[in-house]
Write an enzyme that holds these catalytic residues in place. Structure first.
Site, PDB file in Angstrom:
ATOM      1  N   MET A 100      -6.433   2.867   9.043  1.00 29.74           N
ATOM      2  CA  MET A 100      -6.331   3.595   7.768  1.00 29.74           C
ATOM      3  C   MET A 100      -5.298   4.708   7.920  1.00 29.74           C
ATOM      4  O   MET A 100      -5.349   5.491   8.868  1.00 29.74           O
ATOM      5  CB  MET A 100      -7.680   4.204   7.377  1.00 29.74           C
TER       6      MET A 100
ATOM      7  N   ASP B 252      -3.133   0.754   5.683  1.00 28.15           N
ATOM      8  CA  ASP B 252      -3.634   0.881   4.304  1.00 28.15           C
ATOM      9  C   ASP B 252      -3.678   2.355   3.909  1.00 28.15           C
ATOM     10  O   ASP B 252      -4.409   3.135   4.517  1.00 28.15           O
ATOM     11  CB  ASP B 252      -5.040   0.260   4.250  1.00 28.15           C
TER      12      ASP B 252
ATOM     13  N   HIS C  76     -11.901  -5.442   2.073  1.00 31.40           N
ATOM     14  CA  HIS C  76     -12.057  -4.181   2.811  1.00 31.40           C
ATOM     15  C   HIS C  76     -13.347  -3.516   2.340  1.00 31.40           C
ATOM     16  O   HIS C  76     -13.400  -2.953   1.247  1.00 31.40           O
ATOM     17  CB  HIS C  76     -10.815  -3.312   2.513  1.00 31.40           C
TER      18      HIS C  76
ATOM     19  N   MET D 118     -15.746  -0.719   2.207  1.00 31.88           N
ATOM     20  CA  MET D 118     -15.973   0.713   2.449  1.00 31.88           C
ATOM     21  C   MET D 118     -17.389   1.014   1.993  1.00 31.88           C
ATOM     22  O   MET D 118     -17.632   1.695   0.996  1.00 31.88           O
ATOM     23  CB  MET D 118     -14.934   1.535   1.672  1.00 31.88           C
TER      24      MET D 118
ATOM     25  N   SER E  52      -3.155  -4.040  -3.022  1.00 29.97           N
ATOM     26  CA  SER E  52      -4.513  -3.547  -3.257  1.00 29.97           C
ATOM     27  C   SER E  52      -4.831  -3.597  -4.743  1.00 29.97           C
ATOM     28  O   SER E  52      -4.267  -2.854  -5.539  1.00 29.97           O
ATOM     29  CB  SER E  52      -4.664  -2.121  -2.746  1.00 29.97           C
TER      30      SER E  52
ATOM     31  N   HIS F 153      -5.700  -7.666  -1.455  1.00 30.97           N
ATOM     32  CA  HIS F 153      -6.600  -6.743  -0.757  1.00 30.97           C
ATOM     33  C   HIS F 153      -7.664  -6.237  -1.739  1.00 30.97           C
ATOM     34  O   HIS F 153      -7.329  -5.666  -2.776  1.00 30.97           O
ATOM     35  CB  HIS F 153      -5.755  -5.582  -0.219  1.00 30.97           C
TER      36      HIS F 153
ATOM     37  N   ASP G  99     -10.730  -3.833  -2.406  1.00 30.32           N
ATOM     38  CA  ASP G  99     -11.356  -2.594  -1.938  1.00 30.32           C
ATOM     39  C   ASP G  99     -12.753  -2.450  -2.528  1.00 30.32           C
ATOM     40  O   ASP G  99     -12.907  -2.140  -3.707  1.00 30.32           O
ATOM     41  CB  ASP G  99     -10.501  -1.397  -2.345  1.00 30.32           C
TER      42      ASP G  99
ATOM     43  N   MET H 211     -16.115  -0.371  -2.658  1.00 31.61           N
ATOM     44  CA  MET H 211     -16.588   0.996  -2.372  1.00 31.61           C
ATOM     45  C   MET H 211     -17.974   1.194  -2.966  1.00 31.61           C
ATOM     46  O   MET H 211     -18.251   0.749  -4.079  1.00 31.61           O
ATOM     47  CB  MET H 211     -15.628   2.010  -2.980  1.00 31.61           C
TER      48      MET H 211
HETATM   49  C1  DX5 Z   1      -7.990   3.456  -0.109  1.00 29.99           C
HETATM   50  C2  DX5 Z   1      -7.969   1.957  -0.225  1.00 29.99           C
HETATM   51  C3  DX5 Z   1      -6.614   1.426  -0.364  1.00 29.99           C
HETATM   52  C4  DX5 Z   1      -5.875   1.909  -1.588  1.00 29.99           C
HETATM   53  C5  DX5 Z   1      -4.440   2.051  -1.230  1.00 29.99           C
HETATM   54  O1  DX5 Z   1      -9.278   3.881   0.062  1.00 29.99           O
HETATM   55  O2  DX5 Z   1      -8.562   1.372   0.926  1.00 29.99           O
HETATM   56  O3  DX5 Z   1      -6.536   0.020  -0.233  1.00 29.99           O
HETATM   57  O4  DX5 Z   1      -6.022   1.105  -2.705  1.00 29.99           O
HETATM   58  O5  DX5 Z   1      -3.764   2.609  -2.298  1.00 29.99           O
HETATM   59  P1  DX5 Z   1      -2.315   3.219  -2.165  1.00 29.99           P
HETATM   60  O6  DX5 Z   1      -1.404   2.143  -1.681  1.00 29.99           O
HETATM   61  O7  DX5 Z   1      -2.013   3.665  -3.571  1.00 29.99           O
HETATM   62  O8  DX5 Z   1      -2.399   4.377  -1.205  1.00 29.99           O
HETATM   63 ZN    ZN Z   2      -8.173  -0.789   1.333  1.00 26.52          ZN
END
Ligand code: DX5
Ligand code: ZN
Length: 225
Positions: free
Chosen positions: A140, A178, A69, A71, A11, A36, A38, A40
């Site tokens: 998740m 994840d 991903h 979000m 990630s 990956h 993320d 947001m």
């Molecule tokens: C959380 C993200 C993850 C995050 C995971 O909202 O979707 O991808 O980066 O981080 P770790 O591995 O540190 O929990």
């Molecule tokens: Zn993620």
């Protein structure tokens, strides 16, 4: 017995954002094949990260498989923008749209791999009718929004139940996990049926990346605890 196989998708949230091109190159150099991403929006989750322009810039620097991903609320508004930016896989949250089937069909129509993510408290029934259309389901294992959170134990049963559903229906979608993933729970996750492990803090916090990837693979080969 051969060691169980899985894909590690680091990630990028835990990478150094001031050196994204270098980080991507270091991942490829270390033998990683996925990354990956993320995304947001400050609405679906409290945090804000990056969007299509940053992904498009990274696309010019990397051949990694872009595991995106989303979000974000009502992701259907941005699917073509993420595909145009270079996302290979696009994952939408079941909780973020009231027209989930339409979003999944649109991702496939755009030529990307369609995936659906479920928050820890969201039941598998939200996605069961769509399973034949999906390349991947993201279970998740923390509430999304931040890196570095602790793995929520009951999600292990959810992964097992999803893997059982896949077997019974003879389907081939991947199961991704994840949140809070580390070498400590890798063997248990892979034994439960996970094929793609996302790791942020437990990966990027421990360079060099090649050695860290080896640690995850060695962990998967041990007996699940
Ligand atoms: C959380 C993200 C993850 C995050 C995971 O909202 O979707 O991808 O980066 O981080 P770790 O591995 O540190 O929990
Ligand atoms: Zn993620």
């Amino acid at each position: 017995m051969t060691a169980p196989t899985f894909i590690l998708s680091p990630s990028l949230l835990s990478a150094d954002f001031s050196r994204l091109a270098d980080e991507l190159a270091a991942l490829e150099e270390a033998g990683l094949t996925w990354v990956h991403l993320d995304v947001m929006d400050g609405q679906f989750v409290p945090n804000i990260t990056f969007g299509p322009p940053v992904i498009a810039s990274m696309r010019r620097k990397s051949r990694l498989y872009f595991d995106t991903h989303l979000m974000i609320e009502r992701p259907e508004r941005y699917l073509s923008a993420f595909r145009d930016a270079g996302s290979d896989l696009i994952c939408v949250h079941a909780e973020a749209t009231v027209h989930l089937e339409r979003a999944v069909a649109e991702i496939a129509r755009l030529g990307a791999a369609p995936a659906v993510a479920l928050n820890p408290a969201t039941p598998l029934s939200m996605v069961e009718y769509l399973l034949p259309q999906l390349d991947m389901v993201l279970v998740m294992t923390v509430n999304p929004g931040f890196g570095g959170q602790s793995f929520i134990p009951f999600t292990m049963d959810k992964i097992k139940a999803l893997a059982a559903m896949r077997r019974e229906r003879d389907l081939s979608f991947r199961i991704q996990v994840d949140g809070g993933v580390s070498p400590d729970n890798t063997a248990a996750l892979v034994a439960a049926g996970a094929d793609v492990l996302v790791s942020g803090s437990a990966f990027f916090g421990h360079p060099p990346y090649k050695e860290r990837l080896d640690v995850f693979h060695a962990a998967a080969a041990t007996r699940a605890t």
